[in-house]
Design a protein around this motif. Sequence first.
Motif, mmCIF file in Angstrom:
data_model
loop_
_atom_site.group_PDB
_atom_site.id
_atom_site.type_symbol
_atom_site.label_atom_id
_atom_site.label_comp_id
_atom_site.label_asym_id
_atom_site.label_seq_id
_atom_site.Cartn_x
_atom_site.Cartn_y
_atom_site.Cartn_z
ATOM 1 N N GLN A 1 0.832 -1.198 0.000
ATOM 2 C CA GLN A 1 0.000 0.000 0.000
ATOM 3 C C GLN A 1 0.872 1.256 0.000
ATOM 4 O OE1 GLN A 1 -2.673 0.032 3.324
ATOM 5 N NE2 GLN A 1 -3.370 2.106 2.965
ATOM 6 N N ASP A 2 0.425 2.298 -0.711
ATOM 7 C CA ASP A 2 1.103 3.589 -0.687
ATOM 8 C C ASP A 2 0.498 4.429 0.433
ATOM 9 O OD1 ASP A 2 2.767 3.041 -2.812
ATOM 10 O OD2 ASP A 2 1.359 3.823 -4.305
ATOM 11 N N THR B 1 5.528 10.596 0.094
ATOM 12 C CA THR B 1 4.800 9.360 -0.196
ATOM 13 C C THR B 1 5.761 8.186 -0.087
ATOM 14 O OG1 THR B 1 5.182 9.578 -2.566
ATOM 15 C CG2 THR B 1 3.141 10.486 -1.711
ATOM 16 N N ALA B 2 5.258 7.093 0.462
ATOM 17 C CA ALA B 2 6.083 5.907 0.681
ATOM 18 C C ALA B 2 5.252 4.665 0.422
ATOM 19 C CB ALA B 2 6.620 5.897 2.099
ATOM 20 N N LYS B 3 5.952 3.577 0.118
ATOM 21 C CA LYS B 3 5.303 2.285 -0.116
ATOM 22 C C LYS B 3 5.686 1.348 1.025
ATOM 23 C CE LYS B 3 4.462 -0.847 -3.784
ATOM 24 N NZ LYS B 3 4.365 -0.712 -5.203
ATOM 25 N N LEU C 1 9.444 0.939 5.148
ATOM 26 C CA LEU C 1 8.917 1.801 4.091
ATOM 27 C C LEU C 1 9.996 2.088 3.063
ATOM 28 C CD1 LEU C 1 7.167 4.542 6.262
ATOM 29 C CD2 LEU C 1 6.109 2.537 5.245
ATOM 30 N N GLU D 1 9.170 7.127 -1.859
ATOM 31 C CA GLU D 1 9.015 7.280 -3.303
ATOM 32 C C GLU D 1 9.208 8.719 -3.747
ATOM 33 O OE1 GLU D 1 5.243 5.455 -4.109
ATOM 34 O OE2 GLU D 1 6.122 3.463 -4.161
#
Length: 103
Positions: free
Chosen positions: A31-32, A60-62, A96, A99
């Motif tokens: 999930q982002d 933002t991170a995944k 994480l 991004e």
Amino acid sequence: MYAVIKTGGKQYRVAAGEKIKVEQMPADVGQDIVLEEVLAVVNGEDAKFGTPLVDGAKVTAKVLSHGRHDKVRIFKMRRRKHYQKHQGHRQNYTELQIETISA
């Protein structure tokens, strides 16, 4: 370009493409997520510092995985009192991958 974010009561210096381990977050793997508590954004000579947060900045991170850190062993002893106590603790984490950073 890097940013200083706050999550889980700690502050982290992050850049795009980095992997970090933070306190466990309620998110599914893959999930982002958006981290909006950004304290500073630095792009070369240009730096923005928040009071306490930078307005409109987000990271933002995944979510890569969830896991547990290595065990921390706690040993308490009082000499000559016949008192010894053993205890251990493993902290949960979420890994994480950063991004993008937008200011």
